[in-house]
Motif scaffolding. Structure first.
Motif, short mmCIF file in Angstrom:
data_model
loop_
_atom_site.label_atom_id
_atom_site.label_comp_id
_atom_site.label_asym_id
_atom_site.label_seq_id
_atom_site.Cartn_x
_atom_site.Cartn_y
_atom_site.Cartn_z
N ALA A 1 33.73 -111.29 23.25
CA ALA A 1 35.02 -110.58 23.31
C ALA A 1 36.17 -111.50 22.88
O ALA A 1 37.05 -111.08 22.12
N ILE A 2 36.14 -112.73 23.35
CA ILE A 2 37.21 -113.68 22.99
C ILE A 2 37.13 -113.99 21.50
O ILE A 2 38.15 -114.02 20.80
N ALA A 3 35.92 -114.19 20.98
CA ALA A 3 35.75 -114.48 19.55
C ALA A 3 36.25 -113.30 18.73
O ALA A 3 36.92 -113.48 17.70
N PRO B 1 40.08 -113.39 12.62
CA PRO B 1 41.14 -112.97 11.69
C PRO B 1 41.00 -111.51 11.24
O PRO B 1 41.97 -110.91 10.84
N ASP B 2 39.81 -110.95 11.32
CA ASP B 2 39.64 -109.56 10.88
C ASP B 2 39.76 -108.56 12.03
O ASP B 2 39.47 -107.38 11.86
N SER B 3 40.21 -109.03 13.21
CA SER B 3 40.33 -108.11 14.34
C SER B 3 41.34 -107.01 14.04
O SER B 3 41.17 -105.87 14.45
N GLU B 4 42.40 -107.33 13.31
CA GLU B 4 43.39 -106.31 12.96
C GLU B 4 42.77 -105.23 12.07
O GLU B 4 43.05 -104.05 12.22
N GLU B 5 41.92 -105.65 11.12
CA GLU B 5 41.26 -104.67 10.25
C GLU B 5 40.33 -103.76 11.05
O GLU B 5 40.23 -102.57 10.79
N ARG B 6 39.63 -104.35 12.03
CA ARG B 6 38.74 -103.53 12.87
C ARG B 6 39.54 -102.53 13.69
O ARG B 6 39.16 -101.38 13.84
N LYS B 7 40.68 -103.00 14.23
CA LYS B 7 41.54 -102.09 14.99
C LYS B 7 42.04 -100.96 14.09
O LYS B 7 42.05 -99.80 14.47
N GLU B 8 42.46 -101.33 12.89
CA GLU B 8 42.95 -100.33 11.95
C GLU B 8 41.85 -99.34 11.58
O GLU B 8 42.09 -98.14 11.49
N ALA B 9 40.63 -99.85 11.38
CA ALA B 9 39.50 -98.97 11.05
C ALA B 9 39.21 -98.01 12.20
O ALA B 9 38.95 -96.82 11.98
#
Length: 147
Positions: free
Chosen positions: A36-38, A43-51
């Motif tokens: 979860a922390i990783a 850096p791609d966490s924003e893209e996953r959230k957006e997806a």
């Protein structure tokens, strides 16, 4: 490189959810917390959230389209019925009006009862229409019912 220890304080609800999740998947709390922390720091966490948001918006859009379709079917059904009724029902003489009103109230009550039963358990009109569209039919069949 050796892993380092981290102590964290979690709200009881979060800790319970974490423990349940770990137990269901038969993995350690540390493994889930590390993943979860990783993920959070990735850096791609924003893209996953957006997806994820895009998927949810697409689902909402499909639901709204179904509501619009169903509303359109309802409006057209009502308009077709009113048009048919107005063009095919002759006017009654004044002497027959009270009896017609009484009969109309009886029919309306029966209609409301039938509608309630159908809405609670029966197939929906929109399902029947979808099935009708899927079935092959002659082009003039639909027009013969419009009057």
């Amino acid at each position: 490189m050796k892993k380092r220890r981290l102590s964290a304080y979690l709200e009881p609800e979060v800790m319970n959810a974490l423990a349940d999740y770990a137990a269901k998947r038969d993995v350690s709390l540390s493994l889930i917390a590390e993943a979860a922390i990783a993920s959070f720091l990735s850096p791609d966490s924003e893209e996953r959230k957006e997806a994820a948001i895009t998927r949810r918006l697409d689902q909402i859009d499909r639901r709204v389209q179904r509501v619009e379709r169903d509303l359109g079917i309802s409006i057209e059904t009502l308009a077709l019925f009113v048009r048919f009724w107005l063009t095919s029902t002759p006017a009654l003489p004044d002497a027959a009006q009270p009896e017609a009103r009484a009969k109309g109230r009886q029919r309306y009550d029966a209609f409301i009862d039938a509608l309630g039963r159908r809405l609670s358990k029966g197939p929906k009109l929109r399902q029947e229409i979808a099935e009708d569209f899927a079935a092959p039919s002659s082009p003039d069949t639909a027009e013969s019912h419009t009057g």
